[in-house]
Design an enzyme around this catalytic site. Structure first.
Site, PDB file in Angstrom:
ATOM      1  N   ASP A  36       0.864  -1.182   0.000  1.00 16.16           N
ATOM      2  CA  ASP A  36       0.000   0.000   0.000  1.00 16.16           C
ATOM      3  C   ASP A  36       0.899   1.230   0.000  1.00 16.16           C
ATOM      4  OD1 ASP A  36      -2.401  -1.460  -0.084  1.00 16.16           O
ATOM      5  OD2 ASP A  36      -2.275  -1.830   2.069  1.00 16.16           O
ATOM      6  N   LYS A  49       0.927  -7.878  -2.704  1.00 17.65           N
ATOM      7  CA  LYS A  49      -0.403  -7.434  -3.147  1.00 17.65           C
ATOM      8  C   LYS A  49      -0.283  -6.002  -3.652  1.00 17.65           C
ATOM      9  CE  LYS A  49      -3.962  -6.334  -0.218  1.00 17.65           C
ATOM     10  NZ  LYS A  49      -4.559  -5.062  -0.668  1.00 17.65           N
ATOM     11  N   ILE A  95     -21.014  -4.287 -14.968  1.00 17.24           N
ATOM     12  CA  ILE A  95     -21.839  -5.239 -15.706  1.00 17.24           C
ATOM     13  C   ILE A  95     -20.939  -6.377 -16.213  1.00 17.24           C
ATOM     14  CG2 ILE A  95     -23.621  -3.569 -16.339  1.00 17.24           C
ATOM     15  CD1 ILE A  95     -22.323  -3.467 -19.155  1.00 17.24           C
ATOM     16  N   PRO A  96     -21.505  -7.571 -16.407  1.00 15.61           N
ATOM     17  CA  PRO A  96     -20.679  -8.738 -16.727  1.00 15.61           C
ATOM     18  C   PRO A  96     -19.721  -8.527 -17.906  1.00 15.61           C
ATOM     19  CG  PRO A  96     -22.917  -9.429 -16.225  1.00 15.61           C
ATOM     20  CD  PRO A  96     -22.940  -7.940 -16.215  1.00 15.61           C
ATOM     21  N   THR A 109     -18.358  -5.794 -19.163  1.00 14.83           N
ATOM     22  CA  THR A 109     -17.259  -4.872 -18.854  1.00 14.83           C
ATOM     23  C   THR A 109     -16.215  -5.550 -17.965  1.00 14.83           C
ATOM     24  OG1 THR A 109     -18.798  -3.045 -19.030  1.00 14.83           O
ATOM     25  CG2 THR A 109     -16.742  -2.587 -17.882  1.00 14.83           C
ATOM     26  N   ARG A 122      -2.011  -9.280  12.579  1.00 17.03           N
ATOM     27  CA  ARG A 122      -0.936  -8.573  13.274  1.00 17.03           C
ATOM     28  C   ARG A 122      -0.106  -9.565  14.082  1.00 17.03           C
ATOM     29  NH1 ARG A 122      -2.214  -5.393  10.245  1.00 17.03           N
ATOM     30  NH2 ARG A 122      -2.593  -3.170  10.411  1.00 17.03           N
ATOM     31  N   ARG A 172       0.991  -2.856   6.631  1.00 14.34           N
ATOM     32  CA  ARG A 172       1.778  -1.834   7.325  1.00 14.34           C
ATOM     33  C   ARG A 172       2.747  -2.370   8.354  1.00 14.34           C
ATOM     34  NH1 ARG A 172      -3.613   1.323   8.448  1.00 14.34           N
ATOM     35  NH2 ARG A 172      -4.267  -0.848   8.255  1.00 14.34           N
TER      36      ARG A 172
HETATM   37  O1  C5P Z   1      -1.706  -2.749   6.747  1.00 15.46           O
HETATM   38  P1  C5P Z   1      -2.642  -3.902   6.893  1.00 15.46           P
HETATM   39  O2  C5P Z   1      -1.960  -5.184   7.276  1.00 15.46           O
HETATM   40  O3  C5P Z   1      -3.820  -3.564   7.756  1.00 15.46           O
HETATM   41  O4  C5P Z   1      -3.157  -4.118   5.391  1.00 15.46           O
HETATM   42  C1  C5P Z   1      -4.146  -5.000   5.070  1.00 15.46           C
HETATM   43  C2  C5P Z   1      -4.403  -4.969   3.603  1.00 15.46           C
HETATM   44  O5  C5P Z   1      -5.551  -5.762   3.340  1.00 15.46           O
HETATM   45  C3  C5P Z   1      -4.715  -3.596   3.034  1.00 15.46           C
HETATM   46  O6  C5P Z   1      -4.234  -3.579   1.684  1.00 15.46           O
HETATM   47  C4  C5P Z   1      -6.212  -3.512   3.060  1.00 15.46           C
HETATM   48  O7  C5P Z   1      -6.730  -2.689   2.068  1.00 15.46           O
HETATM   49  C5  C5P Z   1      -6.573  -4.958   2.772  1.00 15.46           C
HETATM   50  N1  C5P Z   1      -7.870  -5.387   3.263  1.00 15.46           N
HETATM   51  C6  C5P Z   1      -8.266  -5.288   4.578  1.00 15.46           C
HETATM   52  N2  C5P Z   1      -9.491  -5.735   4.978  1.00 15.46           N
HETATM   53  C7  C5P Z   1     -10.309  -6.282   4.084  1.00 15.46           C
HETATM   54  C8  C5P Z   1      -9.930  -6.401   2.749  1.00 15.46           C
HETATM   55  C9  C5P Z   1      -8.688  -5.939   2.367  1.00 15.46           C
HETATM   56  O8  C5P Z   1      -7.524  -4.799   5.411  1.00 15.46           O
HETATM   57  N3  C5P Z   1     -11.454  -6.758   4.486  1.00 15.46           N
END
Ligand code: C5P
Length: 222
Positions: A10, A32, A65-66, A68, A173, A202
Site C-alpha cells: 500500500d 499485493k 456489468i458482466p 465490462t 498482526r 503496514r
Molecule cells: O496494513 P494492513 O496489514 O492492515 O493491510 C491489510 C491490507 O488488506 C490492506 O491492503 C487492506 O486494504 C486490505 N484489506 C483489509 N481488509 C479487508 C480487505 C482488504 O484490510 N477486508
C-alpha cells in the site's frame, strides 16, 4: 508459511515501492498491489515486480456489468499475475463471465467489505444478518467457479469452508499495533483457522527494520 504471506504494497508509487523492495528482496515472495499503486503506475508496477520474481495478487475489486468486467479481466489476464478479485455483489452472471475470462490468473471474490457493519448494510436495504450474508456470498463464489474468497479471519470461524478453495485473509498482526484494524488475528492463528494465505501490510512496510520483522515472523511460524 512465509510463501503464503502476501505483503500488501500500500505504497504511493514505483519509486517508494523500489526502496521497500530493495530492502526486503527475496525475504518475501508474494505481494499485493492495490488500486492506489496500480492507478498511479499501471502495468509498469506489475512488470517491475515480475522481473523481481514476485507472485502478485492484484487487488482491484472489480464490480460492473458482466461484459465490462469480463473484458477488463481479459486485459488483466495478460499480466500473468497470480490472483485478481471481483466483488461477489456483481452477481452470478458477472462472476461466471469473469471466471471465463481468466486463463492464467486465480479469481477471488470479495464477499462483504469489512468496513460494513449491520447498520450500513441495513442502510443499503440488505437487512440480513451479516455473517449469513457472508456465508451465502461465499457459497455463490464457490458455485460460480471462483478459486477462493478474501475474508477476515473472524469469518473463518463460522464459514462452511470448502475443500481446495482459497481463503485469503487480511487483518493480521504479529505484534500489538492495530493501526485501523479493529479485530486482528496472529499469522499462525489465521492459518490454523483455515486461511490458505494471509495479507500483511503496514506492520511490514512501515517497520523501521522490515528484515528484523520478517525474521520474527519466520520464528513465529517455526
Ligand atoms: O496494513 P494492513 O496489514 O492492515 O493491510 C491489510 C491490507 O488488506 C490492506 O491492503 C487492506 O486494504 C486490505 N484489506 C483489509 N481488509 C479487508 C480487505 C482488504 O484490510 N477486508
Amino acid at each position: 508459511m512465509i510463501d503464503k504471506t502476501i505483503v500488501a504494497l500500500d505504497l504511493p508509487d514505483l519509486n517508494t515501492t523500489k526502496v521497500f523492495i530493495e530492502r526486503v528482496n527475496s525475504n518475501i515472495s508474494f505481494v499485493k498491489v492495490g488500486m492506489e499503486l496500480f492507478y498511479s503506475e499501471g502495468h509498469k508496477i506489475i512488470e517491475y515486480l515480475k522481473e523481481k520474481n514476485y507472485k502478485i495478487f492484484l487487488d482491484l475489486k472489480l464490480h460492473d456489468i458482466p461484459t465490462t468486467v469480463a473484458k477488463s479481466l481479459k486485459v488483466i489476464d495478460q499480466l500473468e499475475v497470480e490472483m485478481v478479485n471481483v466483488h461477489v455483489l456483481g452477481g452470478e452472471e458477472m462472476l461466471k463471465k469473469a471466471k471465463e475470462s481468466l486463463k492464467n490468473t486465480a479469481l477471488l471474490g470479495v464477499t462483504i467489505l469489512t468496513s460494513h457493519d449491520q447498520k450500513s448494510l441495513n442502510n443499503l436495504s440488505l437487512n440480513r444478518d451479516l455473517n449469513s450474508l457472508v456465508n451465502d456470498y461465499h457459497r455463490l463464489a464457490y458455485d460460480s467457479g471462483l478459486s477462493g474468497i478474501v475474508c477476515s479471519a473472524q469469518d473463518l470461524e463460522y464459514l462452511n469452508k470448502k475443500k481446495d478453495f482459497l481463503y485469503v485473509t487480511p487483518g493480521i498482526r504479529l505484534e500489538n499495533q492495530h493501526d485501523d484494524q479493529k479485530r486482528v488475528v496472529k499469522p499462525k492463528q489465521a492459518f490454523a483457522m483455515g486461511a490458505t494465505h494471509i495479507v500483511m501490510g503496514r506492520e511490514i512496510t512501515k517497520s523501521n527494520d522490515p528484515l528484523r520483522f520478517l525474521d520474527k515472523l519466520r520464528e513465529h511460524y517455526d
